[in-house]
Design a protein around this motif. Sequence first.
Motif, PDB file in Angstrom:
ATOM      1  N   PHE A 131       0.828  -1.205   0.000  1.00  0.00           N
ATOM      2  CA  PHE A 131       0.000   0.000   0.000  1.00  0.00           C
ATOM      3  C   PHE A 131       0.866   1.259   0.000  1.00  0.00           C
ATOM      4  CE2 PHE A 131      -2.462  -3.444   1.701  1.00  0.00           C
ATOM      5  CZ  PHE A 131      -3.666  -3.302   1.049  1.00  0.00           C
ATOM      6  N   GLU A 132       2.045   1.149  -0.593  1.00  0.00           N
ATOM      7  CA  GLU A 132       2.961   2.286  -0.637  1.00  0.00           C
ATOM      8  C   GLU A 132       2.447   3.328  -1.623  1.00  0.00           C
ATOM      9  OE1 GLU A 132       7.550   2.986  -1.800  1.00  0.00           O
ATOM     10  OE2 GLU A 132       7.136   1.343  -0.386  1.00  0.00           O
ATOM     11  N   MET A 133       2.316   4.553  -1.141  1.00  0.00           N
ATOM     12  CA  MET A 133       1.791   5.669  -1.937  1.00  0.00           C
ATOM     13  C   MET A 133       2.709   6.870  -1.787  1.00  0.00           C
ATOM     14  SD  MET A 133      -2.176   5.362  -0.714  1.00  0.00           S
ATOM     15  CE  MET A 133      -1.854   4.608   0.885  1.00  0.00           C
ATOM     16  N   PRO A 134       2.554   7.858  -2.660  1.00  0.00           N
ATOM     17  CA  PRO A 134       3.323   9.092  -2.464  1.00  0.00           C
ATOM     18  C   PRO A 134       2.988   9.692  -1.095  1.00  0.00           C
ATOM     19  CG  PRO A 134       2.127   9.149  -4.553  1.00  0.00           C
ATOM     20  CD  PRO A 134       1.661   7.941  -3.806  1.00  0.00           C
ATOM     21  N   LEU A 178      -4.921   2.849  -3.785  1.00  0.00           N
ATOM     22  CA  LEU A 178      -4.405   2.018  -2.700  1.00  0.00           C
ATOM     23  C   LEU A 178      -4.972   2.440  -1.342  1.00  0.00           C
ATOM     24  CD1 LEU A 178      -0.679   1.528  -3.756  1.00  0.00           C
ATOM     25  CD2 LEU A 178      -2.500  -0.200  -3.734  1.00  0.00           C
ATOM     26  N   ALA A 179      -5.207   3.728  -1.146  1.00  0.00           N
ATOM     27  CA  ALA A 179      -5.829   4.192   0.105  1.00  0.00           C
ATOM     28  C   ALA A 179      -7.263   3.676   0.182  1.00  0.00           C
ATOM     29  CB  ALA A 179      -5.804   5.710   0.188  1.00  0.00           C
ATOM     30  N   LYS A 180      -7.963   3.721  -0.919  1.00  0.00           N
ATOM     31  CA  LYS A 180      -9.337   3.203  -0.955  1.00  0.00           C
ATOM     32  C   LYS A 180      -9.342   1.691  -0.740  1.00  0.00           C
ATOM     33  CE  LYS A 180     -10.703   6.879  -4.098  1.00  0.00           C
ATOM     34  NZ  LYS A 180     -11.046   7.220  -5.490  1.00  0.00           N
ATOM     35  N   PHE A 197      -2.381   6.141   6.945  1.00  0.00           N
ATOM     36  CA  PHE A 197      -3.326   6.758   7.877  1.00  0.00           C
ATOM     37  C   PHE A 197      -3.784   8.128   7.336  1.00  0.00           C
ATOM     38  CE2 PHE A 197      -3.704   8.755  12.274  1.00  0.00           C
ATOM     39  CZ  PHE A 197      -4.734   7.956  12.738  1.00  0.00           C
ATOM     40  N   ASP A 198      -2.827   8.931   6.859  1.00  0.00           N
ATOM     41  CA  ASP A 198      -3.161  10.255   6.312  1.00  0.00           C
ATOM     42  C   ASP A 198      -4.035  10.147   5.066  1.00  0.00           C
ATOM     43  OD1 ASP A 198      -1.740  11.532   8.312  1.00  0.00           O
ATOM     44  OD2 ASP A 198       0.046  11.859   7.073  1.00  0.00           O
ATOM     45  N   TRP A 199      -3.672   9.279   4.143  1.00  0.00           N
ATOM     46  CA  TRP A 199      -4.450   9.153   2.912  1.00  0.00           C
ATOM     47  C   TRP A 199      -5.856   8.622   3.190  1.00  0.00           C
ATOM     48  CZ3 TRP A 199      -3.960  11.651  -1.329  1.00  0.00           C
ATOM     49  CH2 TRP A 199      -2.716  11.998  -1.835  1.00  0.00           C
ATOM     50  N   VAL A 200      -5.985   7.604   4.035  1.00  0.00           N
ATOM     51  CA  VAL A 200      -7.304   7.041   4.353  1.00  0.00           C
ATOM     52  C   VAL A 200      -8.182   8.110   5.009  1.00  0.00           C
ATOM     53  CG1 VAL A 200      -8.523   5.346   5.788  1.00  0.00           C
ATOM     54  CG2 VAL A 200      -6.558   4.636   4.416  1.00  0.00           C
ATOM     55  N   SER A 201      -7.576   8.986   5.795  1.00  0.00           N
ATOM     56  CA  SER A 201      -8.349  10.032   6.471  1.00  0.00           C
ATOM     57  C   SER A 201      -8.984  11.020   5.494  1.00  0.00           C
ATOM     58  CB  SER A 201      -7.461  10.806   7.455  1.00  0.00           C
ATOM     59  OG  SER A 201      -6.607  11.715   6.781  1.00  0.00           O
ATOM     60  N   ARG A 202      -8.489  11.055   4.275  1.00  0.00           N
ATOM     61  CA  ARG A 202      -8.987  12.010   3.277  1.00  0.00           C
ATOM     62  C   ARG A 202     -10.186  11.473   2.498  1.00  0.00           C
ATOM     63  NH1 ARG A 202      -8.660  16.413   4.520  1.00  0.00           N
ATOM     64  NH2 ARG A 202      -8.837  17.091   2.360  1.00  0.00           N
ATOM     65  N   ILE A 203     -10.538  10.220   2.717  1.00  0.00           N
ATOM     66  CA  ILE A 203     -11.708   9.646   2.050  1.00  0.00           C
ATOM     67  C   ILE A 203     -12.951  10.284   2.665  1.00  0.00           C
ATOM     68  CG2 ILE A 203     -13.015   7.537   1.589  1.00  0.00           C
ATOM     69  CD1 ILE A 203     -10.299   6.024   1.732  1.00  0.00           C
ATOM     70  N   LYS A 204     -13.785  10.838   1.828  1.00  0.00           N
ATOM     71  CA  LYS A 204     -14.943  11.621   2.273  1.00  0.00           C
ATOM     72  C   LYS A 204     -15.848  10.819   3.226  1.00  0.00           C
ATOM     73  CE  LYS A 204     -18.723  14.384   0.224  1.00  0.00           C
ATOM     74  NZ  LYS A 204     -18.882  15.243   1.323  1.00  0.00           N
TER      75      LYS A 204
END
Length: 179
Positions: free
Chosen positions: A40-43, A58-60, A91-98
Amino acid sequence: MKILAFAGSNSDVSINKKLVTYVTTFFTGDDVEILDLNDFEMPIYKHERELESGIPQLAKDFAAKIDGSELIIMSLAEHNSAYSAAFKNIFDWVSRIKDRKHFGEKPIFLMGTAPGNGGGKNVIEVFLKRAPFSGANVIETFSLPNFRDRFEEGKGITDEQKLDELKSRVQAVKQFFSN
């Protein structure tokens, strides 16, 4: 029960992954999926990156894994008394999911281990402070200090006192689901 397990580390030799993998063996008969954060490696999260490209798939996908579980078992690596960068970025990317709380109000068995005497207690405390704001329902915690002295490949926890403590915590987690 559907269990999602992972270490909050991207190390190929993660002691937290060894611990979380070992702990899942106490949940025989359950459907256990062990994730590797490297999948799940992302920028690194950046507001402008989100505006330009949106939330990475990947966050989704990681959020969907959480949503499809009934219990999360995670062992957080401690880097400078806090989360590893790999865990924090997901954690940061998942938190941005509406309209989403990171962990979807799922029950969590939170653990940590480290080579030293602290056993990941700092990162556990950091997560426990954040948990109520992140939809994380931590039902039990476990810390294993001095990992290399208390854990053996193929055997697991070799310190009887810590093993008894773990078994007690696992039993409490199972009891949570039998009520």
